[in-house]
Scaffold this motif. Sequence first.
Motif, PDB file in Angstrom:
ATOM      1  N   LEU A 129       0.862  -1.175   0.000  1.00  0.00           N
ATOM      2  CA  LEU A 129       0.000   0.000   0.000  1.00  0.00           C
ATOM      3  C   LEU A 129       0.899   1.226   0.000  1.00  0.00           C
ATOM      4  O   LEU A 129       1.685   1.434   0.923  1.00  0.00           O
ATOM      5  CB  LEU A 129      -0.935   0.004   1.204  1.00  0.00           C
ATOM      6  N   ILE A 130       0.771   2.052  -1.047  1.00  0.00           N
ATOM      7  CA  ILE A 130       1.727   3.126  -1.322  1.00  0.00           C
ATOM      8  C   ILE A 130       1.008   4.469  -1.321  1.00  0.00           C
ATOM      9  O   ILE A 130      -0.086   4.600  -1.892  1.00  0.00           O
ATOM     10  CB  ILE A 130       2.383   2.901  -2.704  1.00  0.00           C
ATOM     11  N   VAL A 131       1.621   5.466  -0.692  1.00  0.00           N
ATOM     12  CA  VAL A 131       1.108   6.834  -0.722  1.00  0.00           C
ATOM     13  C   VAL A 131       2.228   7.772  -1.168  1.00  0.00           C
ATOM     14  O   VAL A 131       3.399   7.388  -1.228  1.00  0.00           O
ATOM     15  CB  VAL A 131       0.571   7.272   0.656  1.00  0.00           C
ATOM     16  N   HIS A 132       1.853   8.997  -1.461  1.00  0.00           N
ATOM     17  CA  HIS A 132       2.843  10.007  -1.830  1.00  0.00           C
ATOM     18  C   HIS A 132       3.726  10.330  -0.629  1.00  0.00           C
ATOM     19  O   HIS A 132       3.292  10.252   0.528  1.00  0.00           O
ATOM     20  CB  HIS A 132       2.133  11.279  -2.319  1.00  0.00           C
ATOM     21  N   GLY A 133       4.951  10.713  -0.900  1.00  0.00           N
ATOM     22  CA  GLY A 133       5.882  11.026   0.187  1.00  0.00           C
ATOM     23  C   GLY A 133       5.438  12.177   1.068  1.00  0.00           C
ATOM     24  O   GLY A 133       5.843  12.268   2.231  1.00  0.00           O
ATOM     25  N   ASP A 134       4.591  13.075   0.541  1.00  0.00           N
ATOM     26  CA  ASP A 134       4.090  14.206   1.325  1.00  0.00           C
ATOM     27  C   ASP A 134       2.744  13.927   1.980  1.00  0.00           C
ATOM     28  O   ASP A 134       2.150  14.828   2.579  1.00  0.00           O
ATOM     29  CB  ASP A 134       3.957  15.438   0.419  1.00  0.00           C
ATOM     30  N   SER A 135       2.272  12.698   1.885  1.00  0.00           N
ATOM     31  CA  SER A 135       0.986  12.364   2.486  1.00  0.00           C
ATOM     32  C   SER A 135       1.046  12.547   3.998  1.00  0.00           C
ATOM     33  O   SER A 135       2.062  12.224   4.641  1.00  0.00           O
ATOM     34  CB  SER A 135       0.626  10.905   2.173  1.00  0.00           C
ATOM     35  N   PRO A 136      -0.034  13.050   4.599  1.00  0.00           N
ATOM     36  CA  PRO A 136      -0.065  13.159   6.065  1.00  0.00           C
ATOM     37  C   PRO A 136      -0.107  11.801   6.752  1.00  0.00           C
ATOM     38  O   PRO A 136       0.114  11.719   7.962  1.00  0.00           O
ATOM     39  CB  PRO A 136      -1.348  13.958   6.332  1.00  0.00           C
ATOM     40  N   LYS A 153     -13.090  11.092   0.489  1.00  0.00           N
ATOM     41  CA  LYS A 153     -12.060  12.062   0.108  1.00  0.00           C
ATOM     42  C   LYS A 153     -10.876  11.380  -0.575  1.00  0.00           C
ATOM     43  O   LYS A 153     -10.341  11.889  -1.560  1.00  0.00           O
ATOM     44  CB  LYS A 153     -11.574  12.820   1.341  1.00  0.00           C
ATOM     45  N   LEU A 154     -10.454  10.258  -0.047  1.00  0.00           N
ATOM     46  CA  LEU A 154      -9.268   9.594  -0.580  1.00  0.00           C
ATOM     47  C   LEU A 154      -9.592   8.881  -1.896  1.00  0.00           C
ATOM     48  O   LEU A 154     -10.640   8.254  -2.048  1.00  0.00           O
ATOM     49  CB  LEU A 154      -8.720   8.588   0.437  1.00  0.00           C
ATOM     50  N   ARG A 155      -8.668   8.983  -2.834  1.00  0.00           N
ATOM     51  CA  ARG A 155      -8.814   8.371  -4.159  1.00  0.00           C
ATOM     52  C   ARG A 155      -7.771   7.265  -4.312  1.00  0.00           C
ATOM     53  O   ARG A 155      -6.590   7.513  -4.119  1.00  0.00           O
ATOM     54  CB  ARG A 155      -8.623   9.428  -5.251  1.00  0.00           C
ATOM     55  N   PHE A 156      -8.240   6.075  -4.684  1.00  0.00           N
ATOM     56  CA  PHE A 156      -7.296   4.973  -4.898  1.00  0.00           C
ATOM     57  C   PHE A 156      -7.368   4.511  -6.347  1.00  0.00           C
ATOM     58  O   PHE A 156      -8.406   4.582  -6.999  1.00  0.00           O
ATOM     59  CB  PHE A 156      -7.562   3.808  -3.940  1.00  0.00           C
ATOM     60  N   SER A 157      -6.245   4.026  -6.818  1.00  0.00           N
ATOM     61  CA  SER A 157      -6.164   3.566  -8.205  1.00  0.00           C
ATOM     62  C   SER A 157      -6.307   2.053  -8.277  1.00  0.00           C
ATOM     63  O   SER A 157      -6.167   1.339  -7.282  1.00  0.00           O
ATOM     64  CB  SER A 157      -4.810   3.967  -8.809  1.00  0.00           C
ATOM     65  N   GLY A 198       1.985  12.969  -8.985  1.00  0.00           N
ATOM     66  CA  GLY A 198       1.432  14.280  -9.297  1.00  0.00           C
ATOM     67  C   GLY A 198       0.306  14.722  -8.387  1.00  0.00           C
ATOM     68  O   GLY A 198      -0.179  15.850  -8.501  1.00  0.00           O
ATOM     69  N   GLY A 199      -0.133  13.836  -7.482  1.00  0.00           N
ATOM     70  CA  GLY A 199      -1.171  14.207  -6.537  1.00  0.00           C
ATOM     71  C   GLY A 199      -2.587  14.020  -7.030  1.00  0.00           C
ATOM     72  O   GLY A 199      -3.542  14.414  -6.348  1.00  0.00           O
ATOM     73  N   LYS A 219       9.867  10.350  -2.342  1.00  0.00           N
ATOM     74  CA  LYS A 219       8.729  10.698  -3.193  1.00  0.00           C
ATOM     75  C   LYS A 219       7.528   9.783  -2.952  1.00  0.00           C
ATOM     76  O   LYS A 219       6.397  10.152  -3.235  1.00  0.00           O
ATOM     77  CB  LYS A 219       9.135  10.643  -4.669  1.00  0.00           C
ATOM     78  N   MET A 220       7.798   8.582  -2.440  1.00  0.00           N
ATOM     79  CA  MET A 220       6.725   7.651  -2.099  1.00  0.00           C
ATOM     80  C   MET A 220       7.006   7.033  -0.744  1.00  0.00           C
ATOM     81  O   MET A 220       8.158   6.976  -0.303  1.00  0.00           O
ATOM     82  CB  MET A 220       6.586   6.540  -3.147  1.00  0.00           C
TER      83      MET A 220
END
Length: 326
Positions: A129-136, A153-157, A198-199, A219-220
């Motif tokens: 399970l991967i998020v952006h490096g700037d994720s809270p 609110k959260l979007r998953f691919s 890219g967010g 970054k991740m």
Amino acid sequence: MNLTRRHAALLAAALGASFLSPAVAADFPDRPVRLIHPNPGGVIDTMSRVLADALKSVWSQPVVVEPKPGASEIIAIEAVTKSKPDGLTWFFGTETGLVNNSFLFRKLPYDPAGDLVPVSELFAVNYALIVHGDSPARTLADLVAIAKKDPGKLRFSSLGTGSGTHLAMEIFQRVTGTQGMTHVPYKAPAQMVQDLLGGQIDIVIGALGLATPFVPSGKMRVLAVTGNERQRALPNVPTFAESGYPGMDYRTLIGLAVARGTPADTVQKIHAAVRQVLSKPEMQEKYLDPNGYQLVVSDPAAFAQTLAARRQQTKRLFEELKIEPQ
């Protein structure tokens, strides 16, 4: 009848050749092999090219990789099922095409259980399970709290409805009580990675190799992995079970198949060559560990049994998740 020594030798050679089986008399492959897969730009693309390159040491013929993305792997599989059943066209893909599509679509241009001959389950793939490096979300608990605070609110691919990546996130939402996340399907893993960076999306779940190039730079961030143990490439990342969610243990498979009607001895030749190159020690360290892949390389009969069992499991899972065929 008197024979000279030379004539006797020629006769013996001719008789010997006449008793050779076709598999021995004609080398396989005698032309280039097409390796078709559905996921350009992702780990499957990388591993297909690794396999194709490695087979050069076994065969005198090249293996040409042909990505055919889209339609839940249907485009790639259809190209294989419509090919001549001579073992020269392979499908290299996941259980989405080999299993899940049977329960996702009311009509398919192929029969997953009848139009493909299993060659080998190559890899079992645990998910990250991967998020952006700037994720809270610094931990899995953080992510669950954020999702519960603001449902939707959260979007998953995913790689499409009913794909392994989609099913994994549906299970995650069920076991964590975070239903309501927004599902954003993609055609290829590279697009998911680009949009996470890219967010445009918040969560990617998939093979560890999607994240490992970006984790060192920050970054991740990988919050958890499925499976019974941590991954060697990221030993500090806990499993879902360690994080309090043992029910989140979904994993997928990557396998090799050919068109119905391919001779059994040809299928065995393909399996033997693939097993030979993938079982080399350097494969584990260089390619499998960084991507979170577990080497399987089962024989055709064992792979057929695995697929049959997965069809039963997937049918139950679709029923539990109330995913209706399209």
